[in-house]
Design a protein around this motif. Structure first.
Motif, PDB file in Angstrom:
ATOM      1  N   ALA A   1       0.826  -1.206   0.000  1.00 17.69           N
ATOM      2  CA  ALA A   1       0.000   0.000   0.000  1.00 17.69           C
ATOM      3  C   ALA A   1       0.860   1.256   0.000  1.00 17.69           C
ATOM      4  CB  ALA A   1      -0.930  -0.010   1.216  1.00 17.69           C
TER       5      ALA A   1
ATOM      6  N   GLN B   1       0.849   4.149  -2.992  1.00 19.14           N
ATOM      7  CA  GLN B   1       0.173   5.393  -2.633  1.00 19.14           C
ATOM      8  C   GLN B   1       0.618   6.619  -3.445  1.00 19.14           C
ATOM      9  OE1 GLN B   1       1.267   8.288  -0.571  1.00 19.14           O
ATOM     10  NE2 GLN B   1      -0.790   9.140  -0.958  1.00 19.14           N
TER      11      GLN B   1
ATOM     12  N   TRP C   1      -1.137   6.612  -6.799  1.00 16.47           N
ATOM     13  CA  TRP C   1      -2.577   6.846  -6.660  1.00 16.47           C
ATOM     14  C   TRP C   1      -2.853   8.317  -6.369  1.00 16.47           C
ATOM     15  CZ3 TRP C   1      -7.145   5.296  -7.865  1.00 16.47           C
ATOM     16  CH2 TRP C   1      -8.265   5.614  -7.097  1.00 16.47           C
TER      17      TRP C   1
ATOM     18  N   THR D   1      -4.054   5.163   0.178  1.00 16.12           N
ATOM     19  CA  THR D   1      -4.335   3.757  -0.079  1.00 16.12           C
ATOM     20  C   THR D   1      -4.906   3.152   1.202  1.00 16.12           C
ATOM     21  OG1 THR D   1      -2.001   3.282   0.399  1.00 16.12           O
ATOM     22  CG2 THR D   1      -2.665   3.432  -1.918  1.00 16.12           C
TER      23      THR D   1
ATOM     24  N   VAL E   1      -3.921  -0.560  -4.288  1.00 16.55           N
ATOM     25  CA  VAL E   1      -4.516   0.660  -3.736  1.00 16.55           C
ATOM     26  C   VAL E   1      -5.519   0.307  -2.634  1.00 16.55           C
ATOM     27  CG1 VAL E   1      -6.161   2.507  -4.332  1.00 16.55           C
ATOM     28  CG2 VAL E   1      -4.118   2.141  -5.720  1.00 16.55           C
TER      29      VAL E   1
END
Length: 471
Positions: A51, A55, A58, A169, A197
């Motif tokens: 994650a 991140q 994202w 995330t 994510v």
């Protein structure tokens, strides 16, 4: 009559072979629905590492692109809403119809879209000649979402959707009682989200205990008991993870003198008995003025006695089973204690073993008072104690006596009810309704019901870090 819609495709996508997992039972029958991996703290470490790696990318997509992907995820949930509802109905036990499993499945898509579409404007804090200070909200990093078993998919979405929208995330940890519902809704969302994510780690107390203190977690969102919430606060002391804690409540309702018992009875009943009473913000103790006390008790008992009790998958069921044996035992203990104290069991007050192990009839308890465990504790089941009062000031004092303060309601003349509502110590006070939630209206508790807000712009701010830029 039971529904026949097939859920095998979605179940196959989220379950494992029996030799690789733990059995998840149907709440009504005890039959195994499927098997899930019993993951460990080491699995949590790996999920958080992935994650953290995902991140920045994202966050870098920006709000518009993240919102577009969230809309695609919501469309996917809608397209498979009946499959999701059936998993919820079997695993958690709530009926398909009314404010039940179909309502929960549909609500997941509604809350995803709301998080995607809510506008969060830059705030200008100060502006003068040559100087401008702006407040922006930026991602925190990795959000850990720890959910309960009573509304497993919907509450997971309350945590997941705003966190993703703001560029975080998410690693979700569902209740060990209801992991399938969360795995199912995440499976549907992940058909449109980038890898890592959004992840789910299924496991028991070891995984839950490791989350709050994990150095890779920047925010913990938790819905559950006050006791566990306190442990999460302790666990977060070293990493200083931000917290949103929704810790349940012993919600009071006050029926004012002069109220029309027949007119308010249905609202009172469903305020207390939604999801067979297994709702944090359900009405848990009802204070009724002496002048209308017997009328309210009578109207509530008529509705309770008419309820169709049965498995969640039956189209005819209005109330379902308790979700697990632990909660069934709590409800049984509290009602038996009330009976032993001389309280009047107006209707219900007993299990329905002919339907299954965890079924308990809708129960109205009268002639009971504060100090009885059924009044003082959060029963979280199909039972409501109705307490008589003669003075409104006394009712307010008694309503505020609980250590919890999630929700409350006042019933009667709206002007007088507003005056009373302003004096009740709860995060939300409803007037002539109870437990109604809106994805745009902030929701959170006070006192032992936790802190932090969810929903709307306030919910987005809660999963972001404020950042001031002065030019």
């Amino acid at each position: 009559m039971s529904t026949s819609t097939d859920t095998s495709a979605l179940l196959d996508a989220i379950t494992v072979a029996p030799e690789h997992g733990r059995a998840v039972p149907d709440a009504a029958s005890g039959e195994t629905i499927g098997y899930v991996r019993e993951q460990t703290a080491a699995d949590l470490d790996r999920a958080i590492d992935r994650a953290r790696a995902a991140q920045p990318g994202w966050a870098g997509l920006g709000h518009e692109e993240r919102a577009r992907l969230l809309h695609l995820a919501a469309d996917e949930v809608d397209a498979h809403a009946e499959e999701l509802a059936l998993i919820i109905a079997r695993e958690q036990g709530k009926p398909l119809n009314g404010p039940g499993a179909r309502f929960e499945a549909g609500g997941c898509a509604v809350w995803i879209r709301s998080a995607a579409d809510t506008v969060l404007e830059t705030e200008v804090l100060f502006e003068a000649e040559g100087t401008r200070s702006e407040l922006h909200y930026v991602p925190l990093g990795v959000v850990a979402a720890i959910g309960p078993w009573n509304w497993p998919a919907l509450i997971a979405i309350w945590q997941i959707a705003p966190a993703l929208r703001m560029g975080n995330t998410v690693v979700a940890k569902p209740s060990e009682y209801t992991p399938l519902s969360v795995l199912a809704v995440v499976e549907l969302m992940n058909r449109h989200l980038p890898a890592d994510v959004l992840q789910v780690v299924t496991g028991g107390r070891e995984v839950g205990a490791a989350i709050a203190a994990h150095p890779g977690v920047d925010k913990v969102m938790f819905t559950g008991s006050t006791k566990t919430g306190r442990e999460i606060v302790k666990g977060s002391a070293n990493n200083l993870a931000r917290l949103t804690l929704e810790l349940g409540g012993n919600d009071p309702g006050i029926v004012l003198p002069g109220s029309d018992a027949k007119a308010i009875a249905e609202g009172l009943f469903w305020g207390a008995f939604i999801n067979t009473g297994q709702t944090c913000a359900a009405l848990k103790r009802l204070y009724v003025h002496d002048s209308v006390y017997e009328d309210v008790v009578d109207e509530l008992s008529k509705i309770a006695a008419s309820m169709q009790l049965g498995p969640g998958t039956s189209e005819d069921s209005q109330l379902g089973p308790l979700s697990n044996r632990q909660q069934f035992d709590i409800v049984t203990r509290l009602v038996e204690d009330a009976r032993a104290r001389g309280a009047r069991i107006v209707t219900g007050g007993e299990a329905a073993p002919e339907l299954g192990a965890h079924f308990y009839r809708a129960t109205i308890v009268a002639d009971i008072d504060d100090g009885a465990p059924l009044v003082d504790e959060e029963q979280f089941g199909p039972v409501v104690p109705v307490i008589r009062y003669t003075d409104v000031e006394d009712a307010i004092t008694r309503a505020n006596s609980s250590e919890q303060g999630l929700g409350a309601s006042v019933w009667g003349d709206p002007v007088e009810a507003r005056r009373v509502a302003e004096r009740i110590d709860s995060g939300t006070v409803w007037i002539n309704q109870h437990g109604t939630l809106n994805p745009m209206v902030a929701f959170g508790g006070v006192k032992g019901s936790g802190y932090g807000l969810e929903f709307g712009a306030h919910g987005l701010k809660a999963v972001a870090a404020p950042k001031v830029i002065t030019i």
